[in-house]
Write a protein that holds these residues in place. Structure first.
Motif, short mmCIF file in Angstrom:
data_model
loop_
_atom_site.label_atom_id
_atom_site.label_comp_id
_atom_site.label_asym_id
_atom_site.label_seq_id
_atom_site.Cartn_x
_atom_site.Cartn_y
_atom_site.Cartn_z
N GLY A 1 -4.73 -9.34 11.01
CA GLY A 1 -4.71 -9.61 9.58
C GLY A 1 -4.02 -8.51 8.80
O GLY A 1 -3.96 -7.37 9.23
N ALA A 2 -3.48 -8.88 7.64
CA ALA A 2 -2.78 -7.92 6.81
C ALA A 2 -2.95 -8.28 5.35
O ALA A 2 -3.09 -9.45 4.99
N LEU A 3 -2.94 -7.27 4.51
CA LEU A 3 -3.01 -7.44 3.07
C LEU A 3 -1.80 -6.72 2.49
O LEU A 3 -1.54 -5.56 2.81
N PHE A 4 -1.03 -7.42 1.65
CA PHE A 4 0.17 -6.87 1.03
C PHE A 4 -0.12 -6.60 -0.43
O PHE A 4 -0.70 -7.42 -1.12
N ALA B 1 -11.67 -9.09 7.08
CA ALA B 1 -11.16 -7.77 6.71
C ALA B 1 -9.89 -7.50 7.50
O ALA B 1 -9.90 -7.56 8.73
N PRO B 2 -8.78 -7.21 6.83
CA PRO B 2 -7.52 -7.03 7.56
C PRO B 2 -7.45 -5.72 8.31
O PRO B 2 -8.05 -4.72 7.92
N ALA B 3 -6.68 -5.72 9.40
CA ALA B 3 -6.46 -4.51 10.18
C ALA B 3 -5.37 -3.65 9.56
O ALA B 3 -5.33 -2.45 9.80
N PHE B 4 -4.50 -4.27 8.74
CA PHE B 4 -3.37 -3.56 8.14
C PHE B 4 -3.34 -3.78 6.63
O PHE B 4 -3.56 -4.90 6.16
N LEU B 5 -3.05 -2.74 5.91
CA LEU B 5 -2.86 -2.79 4.46
C LEU B 5 -1.46 -2.25 4.20
O LEU B 5 -1.15 -1.11 4.54
#
Length: 174
Positions: free
Chosen positions: A27-30, A43-47
């Motif tokens: 998962g990722a959040l941009f 909950a994302p692993a990458f932000l």
């Protein structure tokens, strides 16, 4: 969570494409000045931040991705990163944690050859992941679709440092 900072509004497209790839790996959040896009169900692993200014970052693992066309980004000297991924840049001084990427032999991670949807990426020196695991020099086959080869190289570099690229298999599907 791993925070990836991509400075320069001119690199926002690469940052969004990077999120689309990283979504498959936890998962990722941009986030940028104009938008926040969630690429995860939990909950994302990458932000991933696309920004022109960085003052502080307080997450545990922090990466700075300096694209080849990065211009006029303001990063506070007090802002510390675990690794800096530098693409095609000649930095005036050697920084701890610098991982150079590109197409040249002098880069730590480089594109050895490319096909329509496959990059053969050479890890040319010992690389330590964010958790301290050691990756010896080797060559990965990286399969990708719908992104540029350059963005695939960025994604592979982030995944390599995150420990998501398995040196036992030497291949990864983006």
């Amino acid at each position: 969570m791993i925070t990836v900072v991509v400075p320069g509004s001119e690199n926002e497209k690469h940052a969004k494409e990077l999120c689309c790839i990283l979504e498959k790996f936890g998962g990722a959040l941009f986030a940028s000045a104009d938008s926040v896009l969630d690429f995860s169900a939990a909950a994302p692993a990458f932000l991933v931040f696309s920004t022109d200014m960085v003052r502080t970052i307080t997450t545990r693992h922090k990466l700075l991705l300096l694209c080849a066309n990065t211009v006029n980004s303001k990063i506070s000297k007090s802002c510390k990163f675990d690794r800096i991924i530098a693409d095609g840049l000649n930095l005036a001084h050697n920084r701890d944690g610098l991982l150079t990427i590109g197409t040249g032999r002098n880069n730590a991670v480089s594109i050895a050859s490319a096909d329509a949807d496959t990059l053969h990426i050479s890890v040319q020196e010992i690389v330590h992941t964010l958790d301290g695991a050691e990756i010896l020099p080797c060559e990965f086959s990286v399969y990708f679709q719908n992104v540029s080869a350059r963005t695939a190289l960025y994604a592979f570099s982030v995944l390599l440092l995150a420990g998501k690229a398995d040196p036992g298999k030497l291949q990864i599907q983006l």
